[in-house]
Scaffold this active site. Sequence first.
Site, PDB file in Angstrom:
ATOM      1  CG  ASP A  44      -1.674   1.319   1.318  1.00 21.17           C
ATOM      2  OD1 ASP A  44      -2.587   1.511   0.492  1.00 21.17           O
ATOM      3  OD2 ASP A  44      -1.350   2.163   2.191  1.00 21.17           O
ATOM      4  CE1 TYR A  49       0.838   7.820   3.298  1.00 23.92           C
ATOM      5  CE2 TYR A  49       1.399   5.770   2.215  1.00 23.92           C
ATOM      6  CZ  TYR A  49       0.573   6.497   3.043  1.00 23.92           C
ATOM      7  OH  TYR A  49      -0.528   5.886   3.614  1.00 23.92           O
ATOM      8  CE  LYS A  75      -3.637   5.078   1.553  1.00 23.44           C
ATOM      9  NZ  LYS A  75      -2.318   4.486   1.286  1.00 23.44           N
TER      10      LYS A  75
END
Length: 336
Positions: A44, A49, A75
């Site tokens: 994931d 990030y 995401k």
Amino acid sequence: MRNILQGKLGFGTAPLGNMYRTISEEEAMATVNAAWESGIRYFDTAPSYGAGLAEIRLGEALSTKNRNDYVISTKVGRIISDELEDPSTRDFGEKTGLFEFGRKNKIINDYSADATLRSIEQSLERLKTDRLDIVYIHDVAQDFYGDEWLSQFETARTGAFRVLTRLREEGVIKAWGLGVNRVEPIELMLELEEAKPDVSLLAGRYTLLDHERALQRVMPAAEKHHMDIVIGGPYSSGVLAGGTHFEYQQASPEIMAKVEKIKNIADRHHINIKAAALQFSMSNPAVATVIPGASRPERIAEDNAALNTVISAAFWEEMREQKLVAPHAPLPIGVK
């Protein structure tokens, strides 16, 4: 979903985005390789990030693997711009400063339909892949937007929700849902008749230190609506794994005292607190997979050891007697 996610243990890549500290390319690659060698096949990640850094590193590490052999979730909700900014001044709500050592590319919050498609295109490029398996709508919650979270949620409802539903129907992605650190957005989504999510990632809200609200409402609602839960942050930002962070900040004396109480019980039963934390998060029937983060290869070995530790019923009975787990929480007694 559980046949897609390939096992109870996945790998969360937030630390690869230089969360808290700068890590070298070699260390990042070694960590992903250690996860692969241990048998982990679900990874994931997210654009936010490190402003794309974690996706870039994960894509590089997996570039030599057969794409059919692993599952990727990323995401939407943030676009990574070519424009630069000072990461230390980036507004991440309660999480401001979390990725101050990441790339300097500007992060733009946008949950609209067009931005969702653009975000997916950017992620595919960074990940060096031709497809995504799962897409989460990221951080549309109070901890990032305060009182504005409901307006951001509404933008996502009319934008990202519908785009991801269409992409799933077209077979472009296999599943979608929310990726959040709060329970309320998931509760609200599951009340919508139009939304039919397959899975949602709930980080930090179903741990030994914080699980009562999720236990009361989210887990039953998820089971009712046949939506699986992926648990992120099972170690509560590290404080349940020997660290000092809770909720991405320095843990309070009260939290540290509670952790010490759990550790003392674990020590008496000759187990590691990390094993108790990981297995507790896995024990709820609504949970499909748990995805601890790691930035060092040795952490992967620790996670696998925690997963395979035999924990006696007596430990969990004492935890319940000491009111360190909710009285109605499912416990992993007899699982191992």
